[in-house]
Design an enzyme around this catalytic site. Sequence first.
Site, PDB file in Angstrom:
ATOM      1  N   LYS B  76       0.862  -1.180   0.000  1.00 22.63           N
ATOM      2  CA  LYS B  76       0.000   0.000   0.000  1.00 22.63           C
ATOM      3  C   LYS B  76       0.900   1.232   0.000  1.00 22.63           C
ATOM      4  O   LYS B  76       1.893   1.281   0.745  1.00 22.63           O
ATOM      5  CB  LYS B  76      -0.885  -0.007   1.247  1.00 22.63           C
ATOM      6  N   SER B 151      -9.785   1.969   2.470  1.00 30.10           N
ATOM      7  CA  SER B 151      -8.859   2.685   1.636  1.00 30.10           C
ATOM      8  C   SER B 151      -7.813   1.806   0.944  1.00 30.10           C
ATOM      9  O   SER B 151      -7.190   2.245  -0.017  1.00 30.10           O
ATOM     10  CB  SER B 151      -8.130   3.730   2.478  1.00 30.10           C
ATOM     11  N   SER B 175     -10.224  -0.314   6.635  1.00 26.26           N
ATOM     12  CA  SER B 175      -9.555  -0.161   5.343  1.00 26.26           C
ATOM     13  C   SER B 175      -8.847  -1.396   4.807  1.00 26.26           C
ATOM     14  O   SER B 175      -8.429  -1.413   3.650  1.00 26.26           O
ATOM     15  CB  SER B 175      -8.540   0.989   5.420  1.00 26.26           C
TER      16      SER B 175
END
Lengths: 95, 488, 481
Positions: B76, B151, B175
């Site tokens: 990420k 996210s 997330s």
Amino acid sequence: MSIDKQDVQKIAHLARLALTEDDVDQYQHSLSSVLALVEQMQSVDTDGVEPLSNPLEMTQRLREDIVTEENRRDAFLANAPKTDAGLFLVPQVIE
Amino acid sequence: MFKQSISTLAQQLRNKEVSSVELTRLFLDRIQQIDPQLNSFITVSDELALQQAKAADERIASGNATSLTGIPIAHKDLFCTEGTLTTCGSKMLNNFIPPYESTVTSRIQQAGGVMLGKTNLDEFAMGSSNENSYYGAVKNPWNLDKVPGGSSGGSAAAIAAGLAVAATGTDTGGSIRQPASFCGITGLKPTYGRVSRFGMIAYASSLDQGGPMAKSAEDCAHMMQAMAGFDDKDSTSSDTLNDDYLANLNAPLTGLTIGLPKEYFGDGLDANVAKTITTAVKEFEKLGATIKDISLPNLQLSIPAYYVIAPSEASSNLSRFDGVRFGHRCEDPKDLIDMYTRSRAEGFGTEVQKRIMVGTYALSEGYYDAYYLKAQKIRRLIKEDFVNALKDVDVIMGPVAPTTAFGLGSKTSDPVAMYLEDIYTLSVNLAGIPAMSVPAGFVDGMPVGLQIMGNYFAEAKLLNIAHQYQQQTDWHLQTPTLPEGAQA
Amino acid sequence: MNWEVVIGLEIHTQLSTKSKLFSGAAVGFGAKPNTQTTLVDLGMPGALPVFNKEALRMAVMFGHAINAEIGMTSVFARKNYFYPDLPKGYQTSQMDHPIVGKGYLDVTLDDGTTSRVGITRAHLEEDAGKSLHEDYQGMTGIDLNRSSTPLLEIVSEPDIRSAKEAVAYVKMIHSIVTYLGICDGNMAEGSMRCDINLSLRPKGQQEYGTRTEIKNVNSFRFIEKAIYTEIERQADILEDGGRIIQETRLYDPEKNETRSMRSKEDANDYRYFPCPDLLPVVLTQEYVDDIKASLPELPSQKAARFQSDFSLSEYDASVLSSSRAMADYFETAYGVVKDAKLTANWVMGELSKLLNQDQLDVENSPVTANAFGELLVRVKDNTINGKTAKDVLQAMWQGEGSADDIIEAKGLKQVTDTGAIEAMIQSILDANAAQVEQYRASDEDKQKKMIGFFVGQVMKASKGKANPGMVNPILARMLKG
């Protein structure tokens, strides 16, 4: 609880965000709706409840007082928008 | 090949059936071919990946490989990676090359993992749809008109589409779990403090937690072996000893007590999602578990508490983005205040600015007690709900999200409606307990995730439960068919 | 009108740790810009603070020294504001739960009176960097070497009523922190900086007037002058019927005036909240007690001991204990000569004179305490007289060697041989027969006045080496004839 344009401008100033007139209108609306959402907390009785900051409620660990880092100035300055003589440069500060 | 598990690939690498360089090339080619449709990567680090793959092959040959050695993994894009662009999904960090490596990515690197690149996310991890990225929305591989969740949407989409074997994610209010649910993969949010936050760009420090995302619980366990554990660079890192996450995957579930909170099955939950979850829970009964109805009475309050605490911490955490030492600086600032206000207004997107302002307001003089302090008191009530419930049951199960993935753009006009969708995930972060999302079926062709929540530091238990479920079901083995014939 | 001044002080003391409060960067003055920084001090994205053990210990030591309650649970909070030398956009400090709670100090003024100054609290916080306003391409330069350096901010109650009292209080804090070894006390390098909160009120009035805050005053002298000039400024305004504006001011030592600072944050709203990257610091009673037990002797305790053990006067004891270095010098020299009064006189007299003359601190004295003690041994055993000893010290100051070497090399040994002195006196008496006649013809009073002449002649003849204690009685006896 809703907030007015002046509140938005005050908050934006504290947070150092430049807002246009349109932005102020838009944020007045969207901030008010978030505040309305969080308003339901107020109906809960929390008398005598200790606030919780850290979920594990651990305590602070201590670091030995030793120098572990070397000078890496060049690497650290590499991302800066403007530098000179090993300094970060910003528009003139008047005191 | 790209559908294989970490265990299988590690075996094949050791047996020289395939080299890490070949495997890495395969994934890089797939990214090049497929990702333009998904936009799951912000940066693809081809060169570095091939270098690391070559080193991995040498390490495998020398006989001291771990199960992650040579495995292509994506990170990420809010984990700092030394020398590789790290944007946090923001224009603010459009040119930020970190001078250091985060603990998580460094540990995976040390285990021999190969970094394919950095995945897309909602800006500064603020969002549940991945539509808040400066680098464009990510699309759900199961249906390109739908969101992948957020996210950590880029990581979830990349795994679902077979563009990475596994990935890292972070979870502040859901997330990891919600995008895992929307994309049909497995994700684990560990106990707060289990995975180091050093080098993870902070959204809300007391809620943020990094964790693994992969196709299966077993793969997540392999990732946790490398990622988890005490880090003296993070004051909030727990020095509780790490479990062996692989050792107990096969333990039987007889005698397990599962709690079903009534609040997780109330109004707002899609009927078909509810049915899917109920069916999944029945599967555990077959495996010897007992089901118990429980209550988490303060669940509803997790939304307001979260939307005070997270923005408050964020408003302070994001003050360092001031255009002085790194990040975006506006053109020709006329003075200091102009530099601050324009750089930040230009560098941050709307949602980020909004949360900064909510937090600034909640902490400001005269409002602190009514907002921040109140939210922290409610946070304790929510934690106590879980602590009490977990005295009677071993784990708690429920849905991850009220619905399957929604349409791109369908909720952007009403962000508060989107906040409400986080109802089943936020409370876990407020309490700090670990939780997983495990693929449990489909509704109208879109994946549904089952959420399994456990007690503090019960990650090994959660992985065991999920693994046992995945031995009986094949939901986690389903893959989407991408248009233009590209097989995912 | 008759005004009463009300003063409260905030003293920022830089703790002398090796590394920073929250990072492993070195702490030091005068390094090249930004060479003593880490990810943490620069507020890099993803960087996290870890608290320095030694800073905690030092703060607790200070707490004990001012008779304070120790915060068994202290909490770091974030003070949020934007400034270019504040890299994270917040300063990590302590707000509701400081490490040191209420304490006090008894301050002795020059006139011997003592007053008690309450200390509200002392808390740990990180320092900011420095803004350099010299022209860099028309911009300001930011050096973050000082960022995250540990500070102990010591906040007094508004108990101080004069400039003199303020200076005495700051000197006392200075002497405590240097005694404890928790601060180098170097005010010129900014190791101690003082913010002065000052207001006036008509004598007899209970409530406080509006105060101003004078920031960053960094010498004892400037503290005193800044207070005088600010009192004058406020009194002028009030007497003209004006009102004091609550604001932050800066003292300009060149013009000897205070002037208003352009406010750092026009609407001060620091939005304090507990720092989520740091956890509560929880102490055990054992930890706190151990520190108390191992505390070094403090200035007031040392002064009391000097009075009781060495029979020194209160004044001598307080001068000699004012700094740890001075006290150590005194005690080391005393250890050699074993005469407290003699040592005290010489340390406070000749030694201080020479130090002042060369603008040296006692730590940098070219004559060590041991060497100084050896010199005093020669005074005490009458090898040399006081006047000669001053010359020997001067030579030692110039690096000419030890007292004994110099006495030997220059032949300064006092003449203590009775026969030699008698011979010397006899030749003086022979050479001054007329004066001897006159002496013998005079009455006792006159004789007392006249004997000085003969002593002077003897000392001159001996080049100062004759022991005056011996010359006098022998001379008196021989003059009688």
